[in-house]
Motif scaffolding. Structure first.
Motif, PDB file in Angstrom:
ATOM      1  N   VAL A   1      36.941  36.935  44.444  1.00 16.96           N
ATOM      2  CA  VAL A   1      35.649  36.728  43.777  1.00 16.96           C
ATOM      3  C   VAL A   1      35.059  35.442  44.319  1.00 16.96           C
ATOM      4  CG1 VAL A   1      34.472  36.417  41.568  1.00 16.96           C
ATOM      5  CG2 VAL A   1      36.495  37.898  41.701  1.00 16.96           C
TER       6      VAL A   1
ATOM      7  N   GLN B   1      31.443  32.818  45.020  1.00 13.33           N
ATOM      8  CA  GLN B   1      30.158  32.418  44.450  1.00 13.33           C
ATOM      9  C   GLN B   1      29.428  31.534  45.455  1.00 13.33           C
ATOM     10  OE1 GLN B   1      27.687  32.851  42.683  1.00 13.33           O
ATOM     11  NE2 GLN B   1      27.780  31.808  40.715  1.00 13.33           N
TER      12      GLN B   1
ATOM     13  N   PHE C   1      27.157  28.511  45.373  1.00 10.20           N
ATOM     14  CA  PHE C   1      26.657  27.489  44.440  1.00 10.20           C
ATOM     15  C   PHE C   1      26.975  26.098  44.972  1.00 10.20           C
ATOM     16  CE2 PHE C   1      30.490  26.385  41.482  1.00 10.20           C
ATOM     17  CZ  PHE C   1      31.434  26.760  42.407  1.00 10.20           C
TER      18      PHE C   1
ATOM     19  N   LEU D   1      36.491  31.755  44.460  1.00 10.52           N
ATOM     20  CA  LEU D   1      36.904  31.214  43.166  1.00 10.52           C
ATOM     21  C   LEU D   1      38.261  31.748  42.725  1.00 10.52           C
ATOM     22  CD1 LEU D   1      33.561  31.555  41.135  1.00 10.52           C
ATOM     23  CD2 LEU D   1      34.249  29.738  42.685  1.00 10.52           C
ATOM     24  N   TYR D   2      38.439  33.043  42.868  1.00 12.30           N
ATOM     25  CA  TYR D   2      39.683  33.668  42.393  1.00 12.30           C
ATOM     26  C   TYR D   2      40.190  34.655  43.435  1.00 12.30           C
ATOM     27  CZ  TYR D   2      38.779  31.759  37.783  1.00 12.30           C
ATOM     28  OH  TYR D   2      38.557  30.892  36.741  1.00 12.30           O
TER      29      TYR D   2
ATOM     30  N   VAL E   1      30.016  36.804  42.519  1.00 11.83           N
ATOM     31  CA  VAL E   1      30.014  36.602  41.062  1.00 11.83           C
ATOM     32  C   VAL E   1      28.960  37.482  40.379  1.00 11.83           C
ATOM     33  CG1 VAL E   1      29.412  34.889  39.299  1.00 11.83           C
ATOM     34  CG2 VAL E   1      31.164  34.363  40.991  1.00 11.83           C
TER      35      VAL E   1
ATOM     36  N   TYR F   1      30.497  40.806  40.085  1.00 12.36           N
ATOM     37  CA  TYR F   1      31.549  40.734  39.056  1.00 12.36           C
ATOM     38  C   TYR F   1      30.918  40.806  37.662  1.00 12.36           C
ATOM     39  CZ  TYR F   1      35.097  38.341  36.147  1.00 12.36           C
ATOM     40  OH  TYR F   1      35.985  37.983  35.151  1.00 12.36           O
ATOM     41  N   ASN F   2      29.851  40.020  37.447  1.00 10.55           N
ATOM     42  CA  ASN F   2      29.194  39.988  36.140  1.00 10.55           C
ATOM     43  C   ASN F   2      28.601  41.349  35.798  1.00 10.55           C
ATOM     44  OD1 ASN F   2      29.836  37.280  36.005  1.00 10.55           O
ATOM     45  ND2 ASN F   2      27.781  36.562  36.525  1.00 10.55           N
TER      46      ASN F   2
ATOM     47  N   LEU G   1      23.764  37.555  29.340  1.00 14.57           N
ATOM     48  CA  LEU G   1      25.175  37.150  29.353  1.00 14.57           C
ATOM     49  C   LEU G   1      25.274  35.634  29.505  1.00 14.57           C
ATOM     50  CD1 LEU G   1      27.038  39.638  31.759  1.00 14.57           C
ATOM     51  CD2 LEU G   1      27.355  39.418  29.307  1.00 14.57           C
TER      52      LEU G   1
ATOM     53  N   GLU H   1      30.914  28.183  36.736  1.00  6.90           N
ATOM     54  CA  GLU H   1      30.962  28.810  38.062  1.00  6.90           C
ATOM     55  C   GLU H   1      30.036  30.017  38.143  1.00  6.90           C
ATOM     56  OE1 GLU H   1      35.053  29.446  37.597  1.00  6.90           O
ATOM     57  OE2 GLU H   1      35.689  27.700  38.746  1.00  6.90           O
ATOM     58  N   GLY H   2      29.283  30.236  37.066  1.00  7.19           N
ATOM     59  CA  GLY H   2      28.357  31.363  37.039  1.00  7.19           C
ATOM     60  C   GLY H   2      28.997  32.682  36.652  1.00  7.19           C
ATOM     61  N   MET H   3      30.289  32.648  36.265  1.00  8.54           N
ATOM     62  CA  MET H   3      30.960  33.902  35.900  1.00  8.54           C
ATOM     63  C   MET H   3      30.766  34.192  34.425  1.00  8.54           C
ATOM     64  SD  MET H   3      34.497  33.538  38.035  1.00  8.54           S
ATOM     65  CE  MET H   3      35.113  35.201  37.812  1.00  8.54           C
ATOM     66  N   ALA H   4      30.523  35.455  34.123  1.00  7.82           N
ATOM     67  CA  ALA H   4      30.392  35.858  32.729  1.00  7.82           C
ATOM     68  C   ALA H   4      31.738  35.697  32.028  1.00  7.82           C
ATOM     69  CB  ALA H   4      29.935  37.307  32.643  1.00  7.82           C
TER      70      ALA H   4
END
Lengths: 136, 577
Positions: free
Chosen positions: A12, A14, A16, A31-32, A93, A96-97, B112, B117-120
């Protein structure tokens, strides 16, 4: 490096700027990382990143910065090779969201993370599998 | 006579209706079953979290038994009272991870909420459903919340419900830091923050990233206070205050681990102790029952459900030693300024203070925020704690607390890194004006030692110490803490073991002792663990209780404990001078 076999990876990432006070600007960060067993310790991935980025601090929370999506894809492929995984599913991300928002059950989300990302296959491993099957 | 026997097994609803620590999810069971379930429940106190969404019909009207009997909170209180239980309500003033949509009615669940980190935020309830958290920075959410708490307050008043109501501030632990579910970085948040900034800065003023970070902290804090204040004003005298609660295993990393079924007992238990050290209530309502067994369940019952949580709800000062019940044994108090910025500069991690404290003393320390220090300044008990301060955090108020504590025989360790020039000068002036002798020594860094009666003030240069290796940091802390001659029995070979010390004053039938110290030991590993304690001459094993898969051998000056996997035991020590 872990001796346990890794079938697939999920990453995952991002785009930013995690350090606005340092005026660095935005970039891509991993990130992950997960494999079929769950959250992967990032040690191997961090060491791999450091090979091409000597200034990288191994204590950093994320892997990066990557300047472009191509860079992160290339790294993902190298990571697949290093960890001998068949493939890696990369999700941003926002992707993912989006998956999280539309999914009701944990098991479905678990499946979607692998199936609905951008899949990068470890071609070498795929070919070896083919030959292994041929000469069994 | 027709006899009907059930052949379908009745599912245990211990997860869904009683999810942990005496919580009761009233909306998850028929109102006609409330009496039976409450009667069967062993505890005396029932904690009832209020489910805003469950009571919401439309945005303007709320159901408190107009349509569904399960919304009848008056009946719930009456039944609980009849069966001898006391009800305490928890009213979420932030997104609540245990409720669908974080507690928001569906028509308000729009944007949401995102982490830094912008993750939900992703959560899994005990039925393996995904829970999403929505932004509380949407003005429509705030208005909706106001309408709900006003209706709730009126309903309680009209029906004479005078049970205690606590505001519930919901959060989680991430890498040792407590974060609120209110924290958001979504577009909804950004829009609200922009409106806030307009009121704060000049028209053409450009903020630096640090200034913006500080304003962001102020904005988050004020939003949190707005929700809490509205709740307090609407509920009235029954509103007892706001409690910070850490829901175990709910950070993004833990969510991903849970998705793959790889969360371990240690993942949960570490957060229990982190929470206790920060005076935050740990909650296991998001932990599935298949994980809540053995050692983890005992830790939750011993340290939270049957001790810490009741003390917090009774508003007793849990830190007060000398009462009849056990309080955490706290040798050290570490003061931190929480303003969104200071943590970037002060970091005890860099000189391995936390590693040292945990290795030598377990979790028996407290972390106190500057906010709490301001609120409870006159009530903070000095006891024999050693107080740690970081120069970056010390403002005038904290400085005067340091001086006052020192003058009242307190023991202070001050890392002078980041201490302002002005306060440095004040310190020097204080020493001169009071004719205090400042001993100076150089041991891995420059150290000053000042004594006034029983009071001690140690000042060291953290910057210089930071440049050394970890082994030097350990040596530094060992030497410094040794000079305080703490009355404590370290545990040898305790790696991997969870343990927690508590203390109380001796009772009249325990005349030989001045103090009773309780040590709770838990082995969450899959290995047998052999521990040893060399007792100081003023320590005696008084009681051994709650033995589970353990053998304890006592001798005059030592105790040997063999804990099997999942073993646990409680030892009481009599302490005398």
């Amino acid at each position: 490096m872990s001796d346990l076999k890794i079938d697939y990876l999920i990453g995952v990432y991002q785009y930013f700027n995690p350090f606005p006070e340092e005026e660095r600007g935005s970039a891509y960060y991993l990130l992950y990382l997960l494999d079929q067993r769950g959250v992967l310790e990032k040690e191997d991935a961090k060491n791999l990143f450091k090979e091409n980025n000597p200034d990288y601090d191994l204590k950093s929370k994320w892997i990066g910065p990557f300047e472009s999506l191509d860079n992160i894809n290339q790294f993902a492929f190298l990571l697949c090779e290093k960890l001998d995984a068949q493939k890696i599913s990369l999700l941003s991300v926002p992707e993912y969201n989006g998956l999280l928002e539309q999914t009701l059950h944990a098991s479905d989300f678990h499946r979607d993370l692998l199936e609905k990302g951008n899949i990068i296959e470890n071609i070498d491993k795929k070919d070896k599998s083919f030959f292994q099957k041929l000469f069994r | 006579m027709l006899v009907v026997s059930l052949t379908t097994p009745v599912p245990r609803d211990i997860d869904s209706v009683f999810p942990g620590e005496n919580w009761f999810f009233y909306w998850k069971t028929a109102a006609s079953l409330w009496r039976i379930k409450l009667q069967e429940f062993p505890g005396m106190r029932i904690i009832v979290p209020l489910n805003w969404s469950f009571h919401s019909e439309t945005g303007d009207s709320f159901d408190f038994d107009e349509h569904r009997p399960e919304t009848n909170l008056l009946k719930l209180v009456e039944i609980a009272t009849e069966v001898g239980k006391k009800v305490v309500f928890f009213l979420p003033v932030t997104p609540a991870p245990f409720l669908p949509n974080g507690g928001l009615p569906h028509f308000l669940a729009r944007g949401l909420a995102l982490n830094k980190e912008g993750m939900a935020y992703g959560l899994i309830d005990t039925d393996d459903n995904l829970i999403k958290i929505y932004s509380f920075f949407d003005p429509r959410v705030f208005e909706g919340f106001n309408r709900f708490v006003k209706s709730l307050g009126k309903y309680f008043l009209d029906n004479g419900i005078n049970s205690d109501i606590w505001g519930l501030s919901c959060g989680f632990f991430e890498n040792g830091s407590y974060k609120s579910f209110l924290e958001d970085s979504s577009n909804v948040y950004e829009q609200a923050f922009s409106r806030f900034l307009v009121t704060k800065k000049g028209k053409d003023q450009v903020l630096s990233p640090l200034e913006e970070k500080q304003y962001a902290f102020e904005f988050n804090k004020s939003m949190h206070e707005l929700y809490a204040t509205n709740a307090r004003e609407s509920i009235g005298p029954s509103f007892e205050g706001v409690l910070d609660v850490a829901f175990l295993g709910t950070s993004t990393e833990k969510f991903l681990k849970r998705l793959y079924g790889t969360l371990s007992t240690r993942d949960y238990s570490e957060e229990i102790y982190e929470a206790l050290a920060k005076d935050i209530i740990p909650s296991s309502v998001m932990v599935p029952s298949r994980s809540k067994k053995g050692v983890l369940l005992r830790e939750l019952n011993d340290l939270v459900a049957n001790s810490y949580l009741p003390a917090r709800l009774e508003n007793t000062s849990y830190d007060q030693v000398g009462g009849a019940s056990f309080a955490p044994l706290c040798f050290f108090k570490v003061y931190e300024k929480i303003d969104g910025l200071s943590s970037m500069f002060q970091n005890w991690d860099h000189i391995h203070l936390w590693d040292f404290l945990r290795f030598r003393f377990g979790w028996n320390y407290k972390i106190i925020s500057s906010e709490k220090l301001k609120l409870q300044n006159d009530k903070i008990s000095l006891n024999d704690n050693i107080h740690f301060f970081h120069g970056h955090d010390v403002d005038r108020e904290m400085f005067s607390f340091i001086i006052r504590t020192f003058l009242n025989a307190g023991k202070i360790i001050l890392n002078r890194s980041g201490l302002s020039e002005d306060l440095n000068k004040k310190l020097e002036t204080f020493f001169l004006e009071n004719n205090l002798t400042v001993e100076k020594v150089n041991f891995l860094t420059s150290i000053q030692n000042v004594i006034l009666g029983d009071g001690r003030l140690i000042i060291f240069d953290g910057e210089e110490l930071m440049s050394k290796e970890k082994a030097s940091h350990d040596e530094f802390w060992n030497k410094i803490i040794e000079t305080f001659a703490l009355v404590h029995v370290p545990i040898e070979n305790a790696e991997g073991i969870d343990y927690y010390w508590r203390t109380r004053g001796a009772q009249s039938n325990e005349l030989n002792f001045e103090e009773i110290r309780r040590l709770s030991l838990y082995n969450p590993t899959s290995y047998r663990k052999k521990l040893k304690m060399n007792l100081m001459k003023n320590f005696v094993v008084y009681k051994v209780i709650d033995e589970m898969n353990v053998s304890v051998h006592t001798a005059p000056n030592e105790v040997e404990i063999e804990l099997d996997p999942e073993g646990s035991v409680v030892l009481d020590f009599g302490v005398f001078s």
